[in-house]
Design a protein around this motif. Structure first.
Motif, PDB file in Angstrom:
ATOM      1  N   MET A 219       0.839  -1.171   0.000  1.00 50.07           N
ATOM      2  CA  MET A 219       0.000   0.000   0.000  1.00 50.07           C
ATOM      3  C   MET A 219       0.890   1.241   0.000  1.00 50.07           C
ATOM      4  SD  MET A 219      -3.055  -0.878  -0.052  1.00 50.07           S
ATOM      5  CE  MET A 219      -4.539  -0.808   0.846  1.00 50.07           C
ATOM      6  N   VAL A 220       0.454   2.251  -0.684  1.00 52.50           N
ATOM      7  CA  VAL A 220       1.198   3.492  -0.757  1.00 52.50           C
ATOM      8  C   VAL A 220       0.351   4.594  -0.135  1.00 52.50           C
ATOM      9  CG1 VAL A 220       2.303   5.154  -2.289  1.00 52.50           C
ATOM     10  CG2 VAL A 220       2.295   2.722  -2.888  1.00 52.50           C
ATOM     11  N   ASN A 221       0.930   5.279   0.821  1.00 54.95           N
ATOM     12  CA  ASN A 221       0.247   6.383   1.492  1.00 54.95           C
ATOM     13  C   ASN A 221       1.099   7.635   1.400  1.00 54.95           C
ATOM     14  OD1 ASN A 221      -2.078   4.985   2.763  1.00 54.95           O
ATOM     15  ND2 ASN A 221      -0.460   3.845   3.767  1.00 54.95           N
ATOM     16  N   LEU A 222       0.452   8.767   1.177  1.00 60.30           N
ATOM     17  CA  LEU A 222       1.159  10.034   1.219  1.00 60.30           C
ATOM     18  C   LEU A 222       1.580  10.279   2.658  1.00 60.30           C
ATOM     19  CD1 LEU A 222       2.096  12.628  -0.154  1.00 60.30           C
ATOM     20  CD2 LEU A 222      -0.171  13.569   0.230  1.00 60.30           C
ATOM     21  N   GLN A 223       2.869  10.500   2.869  1.00 58.76           N
ATOM     22  CA  GLN A 223       3.395  10.695   4.215  1.00 58.76           C
ATOM     23  C   GLN A 223       3.620  12.169   4.520  1.00 58.76           C
ATOM     24  OE1 GLN A 223       7.079   8.666   4.842  1.00 58.76           O
ATOM     25  NE2 GLN A 223       7.163   9.172   6.997  1.00 58.76           N
ATOM     26  N   SER A 224       4.212  12.903   3.573  1.00 63.63           N
ATOM     27  CA  SER A 224       4.470  14.323   3.790  1.00 63.63           C
ATOM     28  C   SER A 224       4.871  14.971   2.471  1.00 63.63           C
ATOM     29  CB  SER A 224       5.577  14.526   4.833  1.00 63.63           C
ATOM     30  OG  SER A 224       6.795  13.993   4.367  1.00 63.63           O
ATOM     31  N   ILE A 225       4.941  16.293   2.509  1.00 63.57           N
ATOM     32  CA  ILE A 225       5.463  17.050   1.369  1.00 63.57           C
ATOM     33  C   ILE A 225       6.482  18.030   1.910  1.00 63.57           C
ATOM     34  CG2 ILE A 225       3.392  16.780  -0.045  1.00 63.57           C
ATOM     35  CD1 ILE A 225       2.608  19.647   0.692  1.00 63.57           C
ATOM     36  N   GLU A 226       7.440  18.372   1.060  1.00 64.47           N
ATOM     37  CA  GLU A 226       8.437  19.352   1.466  1.00 64.47           C
ATOM     38  C   GLU A 226       8.905  20.135   0.250  1.00 64.47           C
ATOM     39  OE1 GLU A 226      11.661  17.126   3.198  1.00 64.47           O
ATOM     40  OE2 GLU A 226      12.374  16.434   1.259  1.00 64.47           O
ATOM     41  N   ILE A 227       9.238  21.371   0.489  1.00 66.06           N
ATOM     42  CA  ILE A 227       9.816  22.203  -0.559  1.00 66.06           C
ATOM     43  C   ILE A 227      11.321  22.021  -0.460  1.00 66.06           C
ATOM     44  CG2 ILE A 227      10.162  24.568  -1.351  1.00 66.06           C
ATOM     45  CD1 ILE A 227       7.301  25.135  -0.277  1.00 66.06           C
ATOM     46  N   PHE A 228      11.944  21.595  -1.559  1.00 65.30           N
ATOM     47  CA  PHE A 228      13.384  21.382  -1.499  1.00 65.30           C
ATOM     48  C   PHE A 228      14.107  22.363  -2.401  1.00 65.30           C
ATOM     49  CE2 PHE A 228      14.098  18.875  -5.398  1.00 65.30           C
ATOM     50  CZ  PHE A 228      12.822  18.430  -5.681  1.00 65.30           C
ATOM     51  N   ASN A 229      15.424  22.385  -2.266  1.00 67.43           N
ATOM     52  CA  ASN A 229      16.285  23.377  -2.901  1.00 67.43           C
ATOM     53  C   ASN A 229      15.997  24.765  -2.354  1.00 67.43           C
ATOM     54  OD1 ASN A 229      17.462  21.377  -4.366  1.00 67.43           O
ATOM     55  ND2 ASN A 229      16.497  21.907  -6.293  1.00 67.43           N
ATOM     56  N   ASP A 230      15.465  24.814  -1.150  1.00 65.74           N
ATOM     57  CA  ASP A 230      15.211  26.061  -0.455  1.00 65.74           C
ATOM     58  C   ASP A 230      16.407  26.334   0.454  1.00 65.74           C
ATOM     59  OD1 ASP A 230      13.252  27.923  -0.662  1.00 65.74           O
ATOM     60  OD2 ASP A 230      11.865  26.985   0.731  1.00 65.74           O
ATOM     61  N   THR A 231      16.693  27.573   0.697  1.00 65.30           N
ATOM     62  CA  THR A 231      17.780  27.920   1.607  1.00 65.30           C
ATOM     63  C   THR A 231      17.187  28.577   2.844  1.00 65.30           C
ATOM     64  OG1 THR A 231      18.080  30.125   0.696  1.00 65.30           O
ATOM     65  CG2 THR A 231      19.327  28.336  -0.342  1.00 65.30           C
TER      66      THR A 231
ATOM     67  N   ILE B 144       7.308  15.045  -2.893  1.00 65.85           N
ATOM     68  CA  ILE B 144       6.156  14.333  -2.364  1.00 65.85           C
ATOM     69  C   ILE B 144       6.660  12.989  -1.820  1.00 65.85           C
ATOM     70  CG2 ILE B 144       3.874  13.402  -2.893  1.00 65.85           C
ATOM     71  CD1 ILE B 144       3.841  15.462  -5.249  1.00 65.85           C
ATOM     72  N   ILE B 145       6.489  12.783  -0.530  1.00 69.09           N
ATOM     73  CA  ILE B 145       7.083  11.638   0.153  1.00 69.09           C
ATOM     74  C   ILE B 145       5.996  10.633   0.505  1.00 69.09           C
ATOM     75  CG2 ILE B 145       8.455  10.913   2.147  1.00 69.09           C
ATOM     76  CD1 ILE B 145       9.427  13.957   2.138  1.00 69.09           C
ATOM     77  N   TYR B 146       6.224   9.390   0.123  1.00 69.67           N
ATOM     78  CA  TYR B 146       5.249   8.324   0.345  1.00 69.67           C
ATOM     79  C   TYR B 146       5.777   7.312   1.351  1.00 69.67           C
ATOM     80  CZ  TYR B 146       3.403  10.135  -4.044  1.00 69.67           C
ATOM     81  OH  TYR B 146       2.913  10.948  -5.032  1.00 69.67           O
ATOM     82  N   ASP B 147       4.846   6.606   1.975  1.00 65.87           N
ATOM     83  CA  ASP B 147       5.146   5.486   2.850  1.00 65.87           C
ATOM     84  C   ASP B 147       4.698   4.235   2.101  1.00 65.87           C
ATOM     85  OD1 ASP B 147       5.725   3.892   5.049  1.00 65.87           O
ATOM     86  OD2 ASP B 147       3.770   4.239   5.974  1.00 65.87           O
ATOM     87  N   TYR B 148       5.639   3.346   1.823  1.00 65.99           N
ATOM     88  CA  TYR B 148       5.338   2.126   1.086  1.00 65.99           C
ATOM     89  C   TYR B 148       5.253   0.951   2.057  1.00 65.99           C
ATOM     90  CZ  TYR B 148       6.720   4.801  -3.033  1.00 65.99           C
ATOM     91  OH  TYR B 148       6.808   5.754  -4.013  1.00 65.99           O
ATOM     92  N   ASP B 149       4.097   0.274   2.106  1.00 64.31           N
ATOM     93  CA  ASP B 149       3.919  -0.911   2.938  1.00 64.31           C
ATOM     94  C   ASP B 149       3.676  -2.102   2.031  1.00 64.31           C
ATOM     95  OD1 ASP B 149       4.076   0.421   5.391  1.00 64.31           O
ATOM     96  OD2 ASP B 149       1.953   0.962   5.315  1.00 64.31           O
ATOM     97  N   ASP B 150       4.336  -3.220   2.321  1.00 63.23           N
ATOM     98  CA  ASP B 150       4.100  -4.441   1.554  1.00 63.23           C
ATOM     99  C   ASP B 150       2.673  -4.914   1.780  1.00 63.23           C
ATOM    100  OD1 ASP B 150       6.661  -4.580   0.521  1.00 63.23           O
ATOM    101  OD2 ASP B 150       7.419  -5.737   2.211  1.00 63.23           O
ATOM    102  N   VAL B 151       1.986  -5.229   0.690  1.00 63.68           N
ATOM    103  CA  VAL B 151       0.624  -5.736   0.802  1.00 63.68           C
ATOM    104  C   VAL B 151       0.656  -7.182   1.250  1.00 63.68           C
ATOM    105  CG1 VAL B 151      -1.495  -6.220  -0.448  1.00 63.68           C
ATOM    106  CG2 VAL B 151      -0.218  -4.124  -0.926  1.00 63.68           C
ATOM    107  N   SER B 152       1.567  -7.971   0.687  1.00 64.95           N
ATOM    108  CA  SER B 152       1.709  -9.363   1.099  1.00 64.95           C
ATOM    109  C   SER B 152       3.131  -9.810   0.841  1.00 64.95           C
ATOM    110  CB  SER B 152       0.733 -10.253   0.336  1.00 64.95           C
ATOM    111  OG  SER B 152       1.067 -10.260  -1.031  1.00 64.95           O
ATOM    112  N   VAL B 153       3.548 -10.765   1.593  1.00 63.80           N
ATOM    113  CA  VAL B 153       4.876 -11.334   1.458  1.00 63.80           C
ATOM    114  C   VAL B 153       4.736 -12.850   1.500  1.00 63.80           C
ATOM    115  CG1 VAL B 153       7.159 -11.508   2.510  1.00 63.80           C
ATOM    116  CG2 VAL B 153       5.917  -9.351   2.608  1.00 63.80           C
ATOM    117  N   ILE B 154       5.428 -13.524   0.603  1.00 60.98           N
ATOM    118  CA  ILE B 154       5.395 -14.988   0.602  1.00 60.98           C
ATOM    119  C   ILE B 154       6.326 -15.496   1.694  1.00 60.98           C
ATOM    120  CG2 ILE B 154       5.955 -17.059  -0.709  1.00 60.98           C
ATOM    121  CD1 ILE B 154       5.235 -15.493  -3.242  1.00 60.98           C
ATOM    122  N   ASN B 155       5.803 -16.301   2.562  1.00 58.12           N
ATOM    123  CA  ASN B 155       6.607 -16.912   3.608  1.00 58.12           C
ATOM    124  C   ASN B 155       7.321 -18.106   2.989  1.00 58.12           C
ATOM    125  OD1 ASN B 155       7.698 -18.198   5.797  1.00 58.12           O
ATOM    126  ND2 ASN B 155       5.870 -18.014   7.089  1.00 58.12           N
ATOM    127  N   ALA B 156       8.616 -18.001   2.783  1.00 56.68           N
ATOM    128  CA  ALA B 156       9.389 -19.017   2.073  1.00 56.68           C
ATOM    129  C   ALA B 156       9.352 -20.372   2.774  1.00 56.68           C
ATOM    130  CB  ALA B 156      10.834 -18.560   1.902  1.00 56.68           C
TER     131      ALA B 156
END
Length: 162
Positions: free
Chosen positions: A1-13, A30-42
């Motif tokens: 799942m992808v969620n918007l985590q935060s935004i920031e202005i960069f190259n600012d002094t 634009i900064i996202y939080d990436y969560d695995d939806v599923s993982v195969i248990n080997a």
């Protein structure tokens, strides 16, 4: 799942930035939080089992979509009062500033045939589409709202138009 985590202005002094209105470009990360939806248990996965489906790489499921992008200033700009939306006098671009888009196309991508993104952008550039007059130094505030009614904001450092 992808969620918007935060935004920031960069190259600012930290110091005020003196520029012309034509050269004023705001880079928004634009900064996202990436969560695995599923993982195969080997350890429990049977490698002799036929897999009926497969998933292509880089497929993302977005938890919410963008519903609003609003830019304001803390001073009057071109007759637009402090705190009021500057969207009508600004444009944005994903990668190429030579292909400007209206602010509404950021969250309503079906309005744009130029948008060929397969996923949400990691950064955009914002800029004025007309010469701006500002007698006072100003800061810009960028706010993005998503369909979960969450609002993310970023405030620029001070700009001085020469």
């Amino acid at each position: 799942m992808v969620n918007l985590q935060s935004i920031e202005i960069f190259n600012d002094t930290e110091d005020p930035i003196t520029t012309t209105s034509e050269d004023l470009i705001v880079y928004l990360n634009i900064i996202y939080d990436y969560d695995d939806v599923s993982v195969i248990n080997a350890s429990s996965f049977n490698f002799n089992t036929a897999v009926a489906t497969s998933c292509p790489d880089n497929v993302y499921i977005y938890q919410s979509e963008f519903t609003d992008l609003n830019i304001t200033a803390d001073q009057e700009i071109n007759g637009i009062a402090a705190g009021q939306s500057l969207n009508s006098i600004m444009k944005f671009a994903y990668y190429n500033i030579d292909n400007p888009l209206d602010i509404s196309q950021f969250y309503n991508t079906t309005d744009s045939e130029e948008n060929t993104l397969s996923r949400a952008p990691d950064s955009i550039v914002l800029f004025f589409d007309q010469t701006i007059q500002s007698d006072s130094p100003f800061n810009l505030t960028v706010a993005i709202q998503n369909s979960n009614q969450e609002t993310f904001t970023a405030v620029s450092n001070t700009y001085i138009i020469e």
